[in-house]
Write a protein that holds these residues in place. Structure first.
Motif, mmCIF file in Angstrom:
data_model
loop_
_atom_site.group_PDB
_atom_site.id
_atom_site.type_symbol
_atom_site.label_atom_id
_atom_site.label_comp_id
_atom_site.label_asym_id
_atom_site.label_seq_id
_atom_site.Cartn_x
_atom_site.Cartn_y
_atom_site.Cartn_z
ATOM 1 N N LYS A 24 1.380 89.565 46.218
ATOM 2 C CA LYS A 24 0.271 89.993 47.426
ATOM 3 C C LYS A 24 -0.445 91.158 47.093
ATOM 4 N N VAL A 25 0.048 91.984 45.980
ATOM 5 C CA VAL A 25 -0.922 93.050 45.838
ATOM 6 C C VAL A 25 -2.155 92.491 45.018
ATOM 7 N N ILE A 26 -2.051 91.434 44.259
ATOM 8 C CA ILE A 26 -3.125 90.963 43.261
ATOM 9 C C ILE A 26 -3.990 90.116 44.197
ATOM 10 N N GLN A 27 -3.350 89.505 45.180
ATOM 11 C CA GLN A 27 -4.102 88.727 46.227
ATOM 12 C C GLN A 27 -5.114 89.535 47.106
ATOM 13 N N GLU A 28 -4.828 90.737 47.254
ATOM 14 C CA GLU A 28 -5.687 91.751 47.938
ATOM 15 C C GLU A 28 -6.834 92.059 47.192
ATOM 16 N N ILE A 29 -6.970 91.716 45.659
ATOM 17 C CA ILE A 29 -8.195 92.034 44.972
ATOM 18 C C ILE A 29 -9.384 90.888 45.175
ATOM 19 N N THR A 30 -10.006 91.054 45.933
ATOM 20 C CA THR A 30 -10.946 89.968 46.594
ATOM 21 C C THR A 30 -12.163 90.108 45.976
ATOM 22 N N GLN A 31 -12.499 90.785 44.964
ATOM 23 C CA GLN A 31 -13.841 90.972 44.725
ATOM 24 C C GLN A 31 -14.177 89.738 43.646
ATOM 25 N N GLU A 32 -15.551 89.217 44.074
ATOM 26 C CA GLU A 32 -15.833 87.795 43.547
ATOM 27 C C GLU A 32 -16.216 88.182 42.037
ATOM 28 N N ILE A 33 -15.788 86.975 41.295
ATOM 29 C CA ILE A 33 -16.301 86.904 39.790
ATOM 30 C C ILE A 33 -17.004 85.715 39.697
ATOM 31 N N PRO A 34 -18.171 85.559 39.197
ATOM 32 C CA PRO A 34 -19.001 84.194 38.727
ATOM 33 C C PRO A 34 -17.849 83.210 38.221
ATOM 34 N N ASP A 35 -17.951 82.052 39.024
ATOM 35 C CA ASP A 35 -17.021 81.062 38.508
ATOM 36 C C ASP A 35 -17.326 80.803 37.005
ATOM 37 N N GLU A 36 -18.756 80.662 36.379
ATOM 38 C CA GLU A 36 -18.736 80.388 35.176
ATOM 39 C C GLU A 36 -18.029 81.439 34.089
ATOM 40 N N VAL A 37 -18.156 82.742 34.590
ATOM 41 C CA VAL A 37 -17.280 83.660 33.761
ATOM 42 C C VAL A 37 -15.864 83.553 33.769
ATOM 43 N N ALA A 38 -15.383 83.228 34.914
ATOM 44 C CA ALA A 38 -13.926 82.974 34.979
ATOM 45 C C ALA A 38 -13.630 81.631 34.267
ATOM 46 N N ASN A 39 -14.159 80.743 34.492
ATOM 47 C CA ASN A 39 -13.787 79.400 33.730
ATOM 48 C C ASN A 39 -13.850 79.780 32.055
ATOM 49 N N GLN A 40 -14.689 80.607 31.631
ATOM 50 C CA GLN A 40 -14.813 80.660 30.411
ATOM 51 C C GLN A 40 -13.813 81.706 29.830
ATOM 52 N N ILE A 41 -13.283 82.599 30.450
ATOM 53 C CA ILE A 41 -12.123 83.369 30.315
ATOM 54 C C ILE A 41 -11.013 82.469 29.980
ATOM 55 N N LYS A 42 -10.799 81.636 31.016
ATOM 56 C CA LYS A 42 -9.591 80.714 30.941
ATOM 57 C C LYS A 42 -9.616 79.783 29.944
ATOM 58 N N THR A 43 -10.903 79.482 29.689
ATOM 59 C CA THR A 43 -10.750 78.334 28.470
ATOM 60 C C THR A 43 -10.552 78.945 27.384
ATOM 61 N N ASN A 44 -11.083 80.111 26.928
ATOM 62 C CA ASN A 44 -10.848 80.700 25.609
ATOM 63 C C ASN A 44 -9.843 81.598 25.449
ATOM 64 N N LEU A 45 -8.796 81.704 26.490
ATOM 65 C CA LEU A 45 -7.620 82.223 26.197
ATOM 66 C C LEU A 45 -6.681 81.627 25.378
ATOM 67 N N PHE A 46 -6.131 82.186 24.316
ATOM 68 C CA PHE A 46 -5.145 81.622 23.466
ATOM 69 C C PHE A 46 -3.846 82.067 23.819
ATOM 70 N N THR A 47 -2.866 81.144 23.979
ATOM 71 C CA THR A 47 -1.357 81.127 24.388
ATOM 72 C C THR A 47 -0.719 80.694 22.881
ATOM 73 N N LYS A 48 0.555 81.117 22.882
ATOM 74 C CA LYS A 48 1.404 80.585 21.697
ATOM 75 C C LYS A 48 1.243 79.199 21.624
#
Length: 290
Positions: A24-48
């Motif tokens: 609930k706390v996280i969903q209250e963070i409504t500041q917008e991030i450019p979709d291109e930046v968000a998708n780049q972060i998710k794409t380059n994230l390395f998990t195990k």
């Protein structure tokens, strides 16, 4: 994309558990991030899982580890006095574990020959020779054969393929992470419907989603890029067009842009499920107006 939605997506991608209160706390963070930046972060994230699915990383770690062992084997062979020809040919033996067995066998053979050359041929000498012969016999039984070596390699490759498949599925699901669903059902149900349509459409058009070092692309059965009207179609455009064509996206909101619909054909069973869901949504809207 909202910052809260990005955080939730990253938590899901990395397997991080979030409590209902934290969500609930996280969903209250409504500041917008450019979709291109968000998708780049998710794409380059390395998990195990993504690291294990990356052949470049696995091959580099494997090569570095085994090269060090092979180097030590050659040094040990020199220290033990094995001849230069054996040391030179050691690199032609396939598999580090088999090279270790070859060194051990050569040492035992050299020791055996040394004992045979001694003038002392008493009972103690014969007992030691017998023990060496027994060790050599056991060594032959434990040496990795060609079939065993191939089985190990196949298991290793199967694990890589499994991890790569899981990562590809996660990236495919990510194509719908920003979708504004028209049907008032759970996000999981909407995602399941969308994935079913996507897989069916890819099969009908004989296309494949390909993940190349984190970059998702569409390929034809010939391995070339997918074009529509002389224009390359990205996986995101393909997904957006598919959802819009089946009226699964909201079109009344000013921020929602309806993509150009690509002429598609889908599985009749899936079409029936989508039509029923659309009808259920319409009935629910009518009930809300009463």
């Amino acid at each position: 994309m909202k910052t809260g939605d990005l955080i939730s997506s990253l938590a899901k991608q990395t397997g991080t558990e979030i409590s209902e209160e934290q969500s609930k706390v996280i969903q209250e963070i409504t500041q917008e991030i450019p979709d291109e930046v968000a998708n780049q972060i998710k794409t380059n994230l390395f998990t195990k899982e993504s690291a294990l699915a990356n052949p470049d990383i696995i091959n580099k770690l494997k090569a570095e580890s085994l090269d060090a062992v092979d180097g030590k084997l050659k040094d040990m062979a020199k220290d033990l006095g094995l001849d230069e020809g054996f040391i030179h040919n050691l690199s032609e033996v396939k598999g580090t574990y088999n090279r270790m067995d070859s060194v051990k066998k050569a040492v035992l053979e050299a020791h055996k020959q040394s004992l045979l050359n001694k003038e002392n041929k008493g009972g103690d000498l014969q007992d030691e020779i017998a023990n060496l012969n027994k060790e050599l016999a056991n060594l032959k039984d434990t040496t990795i054969g060609k079939q065993d070596h191939e089985d190990v390699i196949k298991t290793y490759e199967d694990n890589l393929k499994e991890h790569a498949s899981r990562m590809l599925n996660l990236k495919a699901e990510g194509l719908f992470s920003n979708a504004k669903w028209a049907m008032d059902i759970s996000p999981e149900a909407n995602l399941q419907t969308a994935m079913g349509l996507l897989n069916s459409e890819l099969k009908n058009k004989e296309l494949s989603l390909v993940n190349t070092n984190g970059h998702l692309s569409l390929q034809t059965k010939e391995g070339s890029e997918f074009y529509v009207e002389n224009k390359a179609v990205t996986p995101q455009e393909f997904a957006n067009n598919l959802l819009a064509g089946h009226k699964l996206l909201k079109v009344s909101e000013p921020t929602q842009t309806t993509p150009t619909v690509v002429n598609t054909t889908t599985d009749p069973g899936l079409m029936e499920a989508v039509n029923q869901a659309n009808q259920l949504n319409a009935d629910l809207n009518k009930l809300g107006e009463l």
